[in-house]
Motif scaffolding. Structure first.
Motif, PDB file in Angstrom:
ATOM      1  N   ILE A  23       0.851  -1.203   0.000  1.00 48.98           N
ATOM      2  CA  ILE A  23       0.000   0.000   0.000  1.00 48.98           C
ATOM      3  C   ILE A  23       0.888   1.255   0.000  1.00 48.98           C
ATOM      4  CG2 ILE A  23      -2.079  -0.954   1.075  1.00 48.98           C
ATOM      5  CD1 ILE A  23      -0.999   0.046   3.816  1.00 48.98           C
ATOM      6  N   HIS A  24       0.392   2.289  -0.669  1.00 52.13           N
ATOM      7  CA  HIS A  24       1.005   3.615  -0.572  1.00 52.13           C
ATOM      8  C   HIS A  24       0.164   4.422   0.407  1.00 52.13           C
ATOM      9  CE1 HIS A  24       3.206   3.072  -4.460  1.00 52.13           C
ATOM     10  NE2 HIS A  24       4.061   3.833  -3.816  1.00 52.13           N
ATOM     11  N   ILE A  25       0.805   4.948   1.444  1.00 50.93           N
ATOM     12  CA  ILE A  25       0.084   5.850   2.348  1.00 50.93           C
ATOM     13  C   ILE A  25       0.978   7.041   2.623  1.00 50.93           C
ATOM     14  CG2 ILE A  25      -0.919   6.162   4.651  1.00 50.93           C
ATOM     15  CD1 ILE A  25      -2.197   3.576   4.546  1.00 50.93           C
ATOM     16  N   GLN A  26       0.412   8.238   2.437  1.00 51.02           N
ATOM     17  CA  GLN A  26       1.138   9.507   2.666  1.00 51.02           C
ATOM     18  C   GLN A  26       2.542   9.475   2.042  1.00 51.02           C
ATOM     19  OE1 GLN A  26       0.734   9.724   6.916  1.00 51.02           O
ATOM     20  NE2 GLN A  26      -1.464   9.997   6.721  1.00 51.02           N
ATOM     21  N   GLY A  27       2.592   9.061   0.783  1.00 55.24           N
ATOM     22  CA  GLY A  27       3.843   9.133   0.032  1.00 55.24           C
ATOM     23  C   GLY A  27       4.837   8.008   0.285  1.00 55.24           C
ATOM     24  N   TYR A  29       5.602   3.774   0.384  1.00 56.17           N
ATOM     25  CA  TYR A  29       5.125   2.429   0.019  1.00 56.17           C
ATOM     26  C   TYR A  29       5.469   1.458   1.137  1.00 56.17           C
ATOM     27  CZ  TYR A  29       4.624  -2.043  -2.278  1.00 56.17           C
ATOM     28  OH  TYR A  29       4.244  -3.325  -2.573  1.00 56.17           O
ATOM     29  N   TRP A  30       4.479   0.676   1.567  1.00 50.83           N
ATOM     30  CA  TRP A  30       4.667  -0.350   2.608  1.00 50.83           C
ATOM     31  C   TRP A  30       4.386  -1.711   1.983  1.00 50.83           C
ATOM     32  CZ3 TRP A  30       6.361   1.198   7.394  1.00 50.83           C
ATOM     33  CH2 TRP A  30       6.317   2.576   7.634  1.00 50.83           C
ATOM     34  N   THR A  32       3.424  -4.568   3.161  1.00 50.88           N
ATOM     35  CA  THR A  32       2.185  -5.209   3.620  1.00 50.88           C
ATOM     36  C   THR A  32       1.483  -4.255   4.598  1.00 50.88           C
ATOM     37  OG1 THR A  32       3.105  -6.242   5.629  1.00 50.88           O
ATOM     38  CG2 THR A  32       3.278  -7.522   3.593  1.00 50.88           C
ATOM     39  N   VAL A  33       0.211  -4.518   4.837  1.00 51.24           N
ATOM     40  CA  VAL A  33      -0.518  -3.752   5.867  1.00 51.24           C
ATOM     41  C   VAL A  33       0.165  -3.948   7.222  1.00 51.24           C
ATOM     42  CG1 VAL A  33      -2.696  -3.657   7.165  1.00 51.24           C
ATOM     43  CG2 VAL A  33      -2.738  -3.742   4.666  1.00 51.24           C
ATOM     44  N   GLU A  34       0.670  -5.163   7.452  1.00 51.59           N
ATOM     45  CA  GLU A  34       1.307  -5.444   8.751  1.00 51.59           C
ATOM     46  C   GLU A  34       2.527  -4.549   8.974  1.00 51.59           C
ATOM     47  OE1 GLU A  34      -0.253  -7.225  10.827  1.00 51.59           O
ATOM     48  OE2 GLU A  34       1.181  -7.352  12.451  1.00 51.59           O
ATOM     49  N   HIS A  35       3.346  -4.342   7.942  1.00 53.20           N
ATOM     50  CA  HIS A  35       4.501  -3.432   8.068  1.00 53.20           C
ATOM     51  C   HIS A  35       4.014  -2.040   8.505  1.00 53.20           C
ATOM     52  CE1 HIS A  35       6.671  -6.436   5.604  1.00 53.20           C
ATOM     53  NE2 HIS A  35       7.793  -5.796   5.860  1.00 53.20           N
ATOM     54  N   TYR A  36       2.997  -1.553   7.802  1.00 53.83           N
ATOM     55  CA  TYR A  36       2.498  -0.199   8.091  1.00 53.83           C
ATOM     56  C   TYR A  36       1.936  -0.116   9.513  1.00 53.83           C
ATOM     57  CZ  TYR A  36      -0.422   3.965   7.931  1.00 53.83           C
ATOM     58  OH  TYR A  36      -1.003   5.177   8.226  1.00 53.83           O
ATOM     59  N   TYR A  37       1.085  -1.080   9.856  1.00 55.04           N
ATOM     60  CA  TYR A  37       0.428  -1.080  11.172  1.00 55.04           C
ATOM     61  C   TYR A  37       1.463  -1.134  12.301  1.00 55.04           C
ATOM     62  CZ  TYR A  37      -1.822  -3.266  15.197  1.00 55.04           C
ATOM     63  OH  TYR A  37      -2.221  -3.570  16.467  1.00 55.04           O
ATOM     64  N   GLN A  38       2.437  -2.014  12.186  1.00 56.78           N
ATOM     65  CA  GLN A  38       3.442  -2.138  13.248  1.00 56.78           C
ATOM     66  C   GLN A  38       4.264  -0.860  13.390  1.00 56.78           C
ATOM     67  OE1 GLN A  38       3.568  -4.477  15.479  1.00 56.78           O
ATOM     68  NE2 GLN A  38       2.232  -6.019  14.557  1.00 56.78           N
ATOM     69  N   ALA A  39       4.588  -0.223  12.252  1.00 54.50           N
ATOM     70  CA  ALA A  39       5.388   1.016  12.289  1.00 54.50           C
ATOM     71  C   ALA A  39       4.613   2.152  12.954  1.00 54.50           C
ATOM     72  CB  ALA A  39       5.797   1.412  10.875  1.00 54.50           C
ATOM     73  N   GLN A  40       3.306   2.193  12.727  1.00 52.24           N
ATOM     74  CA  GLN A  40       2.503   3.302  13.286  1.00 52.24           C
ATOM     75  C   GLN A  40       2.496   3.310  14.810  1.00 52.24           C
ATOM     76  OE1 GLN A  40       1.554   5.767  11.162  1.00 52.24           O
ATOM     77  NE2 GLN A  40       2.760   4.327   9.946  1.00 52.24           N
ATOM     78  N   LYS A  41       2.822   2.168  15.418  1.00 51.18           N
ATOM     79  CA  LYS A  41       2.862   2.097  16.889  1.00 51.18           C
ATOM     80  C   LYS A  41       3.871   3.073  17.481  1.00 51.18           C
ATOM     81  CE  LYS A  41       1.777  -2.838  17.515  1.00 51.18           C
ATOM     82  NZ  LYS A  41       2.308  -4.136  17.987  1.00 51.18           N
ATOM     83  N   PHE A  42       4.878   3.472  16.667  1.00 52.89           N
ATOM     84  CA  PHE A  42       6.005   4.244  17.215  1.00 52.89           C
ATOM     85  C   PHE A  42       6.067   5.684  16.702  1.00 52.89           C
ATOM     86  CE2 PHE A  42       6.949  -0.261  17.249  1.00 52.89           C
ATOM     87  CZ  PHE A  42       7.197  -0.453  18.606  1.00 52.89           C
ATOM     88  N   HIS A  55       9.946  -0.782   8.419  1.00 54.95           N
ATOM     89  CA  HIS A  55       9.661  -0.545   6.998  1.00 54.95           C
ATOM     90  C   HIS A  55      10.505  -1.460   6.113  1.00 54.95           C
ATOM     91  CE1 HIS A  55       9.971   1.867   3.184  1.00 54.95           C
ATOM     92  NE2 HIS A  55       8.679   1.740   3.326  1.00 54.95           N
ATOM     93  N   ALA A  56      11.746  -1.673   6.523  1.00 54.93           N
ATOM     94  CA  ALA A  56      12.689  -2.469   5.710  1.00 54.93           C
ATOM     95  C   ALA A  56      12.636  -3.962   6.035  1.00 54.93           C
ATOM     96  CB  ALA A  56      14.112  -1.956   5.939  1.00 54.93           C
ATOM     97  N   ALA A  57      11.803  -4.362   6.960  1.00 46.67           N
ATOM     98  CA  ALA A  57      11.751  -5.780   7.364  1.00 46.67           C
ATOM     99  C   ALA A  57      11.474  -6.656   6.139  1.00 46.67           C
ATOM    100  CB  ALA A  57      10.677  -5.991   8.422  1.00 46.67           C
ATOM    101  N   ALA A  58      12.168  -7.782   6.055  1.00 42.89           N
ATOM    102  CA  ALA A  58      12.068  -8.644   4.872  1.00 42.89           C
ATOM    103  C   ALA A  58      10.709  -9.340   4.768  1.00 42.89           C
ATOM    104  CB  ALA A  58      13.186  -9.677   4.903  1.00 42.89           C
TER     105      ALA A  58
END
Ligand SMILES: Nc1nc(O)c(N)c(N[C@@H]2O[C@H](COP(=O)(O)O)[C@@H](O)[C@H]2O)n1
Length: 156
Positions: A23-27, A29-30, A32-42, A55-58
């Motif tokens: 997904i692209h969100i606010q410029g 690219y993530w 998976t949704v899981e990458h994005y969701y986990q990053a938003q915690k911080f 973000h860079a997790a394999a």
């Protein structure tokens, strides 16, 4: 008939946040949704330095492991914002990827349940009585996409 999903390789695996649909969100690219969701915690926390690592997790499993590290400090408002953050990401996923959008729409009005034996917030938990917020999010996104599509058809 209730539709249960959980792992990516099981039936309806595309409903999992671990599915390989970026997904692209606010410029940004993530993968998976899981990458994005986990990053938003911080976001805004003193441990925001972990965001580029997530973000860079394999894999989404690696992203989840980083985000679940109990020694790191989550943003203070996480419990208040997490369901809306998830909804935005899941909506983006199903708007972006036409093939899985069709899978979602074809479920009609069936109840969708994340059959996680370990998560009774996003899933139904081991006793199947959990809150199932991911299933509820998917059903809400399904409804929103249906409404968006009916508007498009009306004005074409
Ligand atoms: N461990 C695990 N494996 C999967 O394949 C999953 N689909 C999930 N569920 C997802 O985990 C996220 C919640 O993570 P936190 O407990 O908030 O760190 C959420 O995306 C669930 O759908 N878990």
């Amino acid at each position: 008939m209730t539709i249960y999903f959980y792992k990516v390789w099981q039936p309806y695996g595309c409903f999992s946040n671990f599915s390989p649909h970026g997904i692209h969100i606010q410029g940004t690219y993530w993968p998976t949704v899981e990458h994005y969701y986990q990053a938003q915690k911080f976001v805004g926390s003193i441990d925001a330095v972990i965001i580029p690592l997530i973000h860079a997790a394999a894999t989404p499993e690696e992203a989840a492991a980083l985000g679940r590290c109990s020694t790191r400090q989550l943003r203070r408002d996480w419990d208040l914002v997490k369901t809306e953050i998830m909804r935005e990401a899941v909506l983006k996923k199903f708007i972006t990827h036409i093939d899985i959008r069709e899978v979602l729409l074809k479920t009609g009005d069936e109840i969708l349940v994340e059959n996680s034996p370990t998560d009774s917030f996003w899933g139904c938990g081991a006793n199947r009585a959990g809150l199932n917020h991911l299933g509820k999010t998917l059903m809400s996104v399904r409804e929103e996409i249906r409404n968006l599509l009916s508007l498009t058809v009306t004005y074409e």
